[in-house]
Design an enzyme around this catalytic site. Structure first.
Site, PDB file in Angstrom:
ATOM      1  N   GLY A  24       0.776  -1.243  -0.078  1.00 40.22           N
ATOM      2  CA  GLY A  24       0.046   0.102  -0.004  1.00 40.22           C
ATOM      3  C   GLY A  24       0.804   1.096  -0.225  1.00 40.22           C
ATOM      4  CB  VAL A  51       4.117   5.198   3.117  1.00 36.82           C
ATOM      5  CG1 VAL A  51       4.527   5.739   4.493  1.00 36.82           C
ATOM      6  CG2 VAL A  51       4.330   3.636   3.088  1.00 36.82           C
ATOM      7  CG  ASP A  68       8.994  -7.622   0.413  1.00 32.74           C
ATOM      8  OD1 ASP A  68       9.651  -8.042  -0.629  1.00 32.74           O
ATOM      9  OD2 ASP A  68       8.050  -6.775   0.088  1.00 32.74           O
TER      10      ASP A  68
END
Length: 802
Positions: A521, A523, A634
């Site tokens: 998403g 930020v 990740d």
């Protein structure tokens, strides 16, 4: 006289109200609560009295309570389900409420939400405890809208369906409900398996991993994934698994539990004694369970299972054998001798195996590989076969010998005396062996006391005592003693909190300033009402309901390390899922390392090494030290933030658990997504993912820090020319070739040319060596982040030379 009669009647009325209110019920209507302090209203009891639901504690003095379901008549008050297993609530002020909006909510002292159901949009009328042990939410017509059977913890009850989206996860210890390292679930092949998933490795240990699915009597060709334990004590599964209790038949209370020691056991309750009897267990030989004795540990029978250390080793923590044993010497590649350890073997972690080979040749293979910690020379299928071991996990006894590698300077007299099991002493010194705590042998946890109503006078006396104690508590709360405790508790709790969506919308000026965008998403920069500058991440594709989201995020909120981006709180309203982080001034590593802008400042060598070491320490904390061990999944430059002093802070840890896995909604760890180019080879296999996937990704990052370029053609910045990109494998071959050629200049050909030779040669060599080890295709050859951080720290104080 008349006044005395009225007073007497009032007392009787109050007593009747006391008795009525204290009568146990199996349901709680909308708008009602159960409180942790009020003994007269803190329990729900099933209609047949088999199960009780309420606040449970192991020790009244700790003020740590869990909202749980337990067998009423078991002597040990055996818990079968817990809502807040990894976050106990305080013994004062906590409550469970069925809100007017239809959610069942558990709040801690001060009102912070610890756990809740995802039922706020449905017409819930009541919460009810059924005779089956299932806690359910129903509407007015009696339809079940939510049930605890859909969210098992470590226990399966009769007639409770067990499906592909569920897991039984062991406790970490007998008197701690937090999730442990052992789990039972349908794997990606639709087969029921038990897996040890610890900080250092992950492996399947049941059914027998040395033979295939069909040889184990299972099948993966099944259209459904469901198992059920019936009332007779028989379990039937869609993968072909079938077993029955030794006392199979109706009328017995049972439970199937994934015990904290890694064994799956079926228990039957003796109604007279209140004690449980094991009537079936998955692993017959307890030492076949992986991970019990940790690295360099050996599981032996004397005759009960016990843990021991290899010679010249000592326990890391004698109270927690899963942490294994540590050598009392420093490992090295030279100055080597081998000592024979009779009747010992370690499963898995073979660097290689070679058939038809002599003992001396096998020994030389191990000598020639610095990663070889031991070797085994044994007959397999009529041929002498050599096995070299890269790690020593899952140690157990057998009829063969292991040859352990130790420095020559270590006296071998101790090991020369090892002729039997009894000499395998913990720590390699005194012949002392520590017992593994076995759950099913421990029948002395705590007894359950019943309260009896003896007489009218005793009841009146009890009421007076309650009134006196209440007045005493109110007095001290007003005068500071209890009040200061409450204030301190609230202060601790307020460090991580829930934000409203409107609050974050105002803080970010309607999400005006975008700091970055990623796979999870966007930020945004914001300023809270207390003037803290924060980074607000709007999560996309979150599949959890509010209950699961709260549980996961609260775990992240307890993680705190100087090299991890601090999470201040979260927002969960409707479909909105946001996380609030500390703001890190210098942005992400990729913007400093890969930017070709003429206005950007070149990242100096000292800062690069600082970033490599700090990132290693952050991952070490996640993998080995924090209470809830986390695999990042990740690791990449975009997720390494730099503060004003260029100290690295890893962000986005744990987020892979919150977001959509794939189109089918599978939630296995092996389905989580990372970033291509930084993803370990295990992502494309059916192997369970371990912390070694982060080690691989870190290896790519540390090589990029040295080279100053992207090493993956999957990730291309607009500002970097395509011809300057190097694929990782090409760079690895290039680096290995340069190192083999030798000479003094090979390191200059690998380090970022923009530094113009201003770097520390020893540090650069160390980083390249570590990076090449980390990106090994075989995960067993990769180091742990603990060893990486230690190796880098040894060169930390060296200075840049021209």
């Amino acid at each position: 006289m008349r006044a005395q009669i009225i007073f007497f009647l009032l007392i009787i009325c109050n007593f009747n109200l006391f008795v009525t209110s204290s009568k146990p019920s199996n349901y709680l209507p909308r708008g009602s609560s159960l409180t942790v302090e009020d003994a007269s209203s803190k329990h729900l009891v099933s209609p047949d009295k088999t199960f009780t639901c309420g606040f449970y504690t192991f020790n009244d003095t700790t003020h740590a309570y869990y909202f749980s379901i337990w067998y009423t008549n078991s002597k040990e008050k055996t818990v079968v389900w817990t809502a807040n297993r990894d976050k106990p609530v305080n013994g004062h002020g906590s409550r469970l409420t069925l809100t007017k909006h239809g959610s069942l909510v558990l709040t801690d002292r001060g009102g912070s939400i610890v756990w809740a159901t995802n039922t706020s949009s449905v017409a819930v009328d009541r919460v009810e405890l059924l005779n089956s042990g299932n806690l359910v939410l129903k509407n007015k017509s009696g339809k079940i809208l939510w049930k605890s059977f859909d969210f098992p913890t470590d226990t399966l009850l009769p007639n409770q369906f067990f499906t592909e989206n569920q897991k039984l996860i062991s406790r970490i210890s007998p008197q701690v409900f937090s999730p442990g390292y052992f789990s039972f679930y349908f794997d990606i092949e639709n087969v029921l398996k038990m897996v040890y998933d610890g900080p250092e490795f992950s492996s399947v240990y049941w059914p027998n991993p040395d033979i295939n699915i069909f040889q184990n009597g299972r099948t993966s060709y099944n259209g459904t994934t469901v198992a059920i334990l019936d009332d007779t004590g028989a379990l039937v599964s869609s993968d072909g698994l079938h077993f029955s209790a030794s006392d199979v038949g109706l009328g017995v209370k049972r439970r199937l539990t994934m015990d904290y020691d890694g064994n799956l056991r079926l228990f039957s309750l003796n109604d007279t004694s209140g004690l449980w009897t094991v009537t079936w267990q998955a692993v017959i030989q307890q030492c076949d369970v992986h991970g019990l004795c940790g690295r360099n540990g050996i599981c032996i029978y004397t005759p009960d299972p016990k843990c021991s250390c290899l010679p010249h080793h000592e326990p890391v923590n004698s109270n927690d054998w899963s942490k294994g044993c540590k050598p009392r010497f420093k490992r090295g590649c030279n100055d080597t001798q081998f000592i024979e350890i009779p009747h010992v073997d370690y499963d898995g972690f073979d660097l290689n195996f070679t058939r038809n080979i002599s003992f001396n040749d096998c020994r030389q293979i191990c000598l020639g590989d610095c990663h070889c910690e031991a070797f085994k020379h044994a007959i397999r299928e009529g041929l002498w076969t050599c096995y070299t071991k890269g790690d020593l996990f899952n140690g157990h006894m057998n009829d063969e010998s292991l040859y352990l590698r130790i420095p020559k300077r270590v006296k071998s007299s101790e090991s020369n005396n090892i002729l039997s099991v009894s000499r395998l002493a913990c720590g390699g010194g005194d012949p002392k062996i520590e017992l593994l705590p076995m759950l099913y042998n421990d029948a002395s946890t705590r007894s359950f006391k019943w309260a009896y109503l003896y007489s009218f006078g005793v009841a009146i006396g009890a009421i007076e005592v309650v009134l006196f104690v209440s007045s005493w508590c109110i007095f001290f709360r007003k005068h500071g003693t209890l009040g200061s405790l409450e204030e301190g508790y609230r202060t601790i709790s307020s460090q991580f909190r829930s934000f409203s969506y409107g609050e974050l919308k105002r803080a970010t000026e309607k999400f005006k300033q975008v700091l970055g965008e990623g796979g999870f998403g966007s930020v945004y920069k914001g300023v809270l009402s207390d003037e803290r500058v924060v980074a607000v991440k709007k999560l996309e594709k979150v599949v959890q309901g509010e209950e699961e989201f709260w549980a996961e995020v609260s775990t992240f909120g307890r993680i705190n390390h100087m090299n991890l981006a601090r999470m201040w709180g979260f927002c969960s309203e409707g479909i909105q899922r946001l996380l609030v982080y500390e703001y890190v001034e210098n942005g992400s590593l990729d913007k400093h390392l890969f930017s070709s802008s003429t206005t950007s400042t070149l990242l100096e060598w000292e800062k690069r090494y600082k970033i490599a070491l700090g990132t290693a320490k952050g991952l070490q904390y996640l993998h080995h030290e924090c209470l809830e061990w986390v695999i990042h999944c990740d690791v990449k430059p975009e997720n390494i933030l730099l503060d004003s002093d260029f100290e690295p802070k890893i962000s986005d840890f744990g987020l892979a658990k919150l977001c959509q896995r794939d189109s089918q909604g599978l939630s296995q760890l092996s389905m989580m997504r990372g970033t291509k180019g930084y993803m370990a080879p295990e992502w494309t296999t059916n192997l369970p993912l371990t912390s070694k996937v982060d080690v691989y990704s870190y290896g790519v990052v540390i090589l990029e820090l040295v080279r100053g370029l992207r090493l993956s053609s999957w990730v291309v910045d607009d500002n970097v020319k395509e011809e300057e990109m190097l694929k990782l494998k090409s760079f690895v071959r290039f680096a290995q070739g340069k190192m083999q050629d030798g000479g003094d200049s090979w390191i200059d050909d690998l380090v970022d040319s923009r530094l113009e030779g201003k770097f520390c040669r020893n540090q650069a060599v160390k980083m390249i060596e570590i990076g090449l080890l980390c990106v090994e295709d075989d995960r067993n050859k990769r180091p742990t982040m603990e060893s990486v951080a230690q190796a880098l720290a040894e060169c930390e104080d060296e200075v840049v030379t021209m």
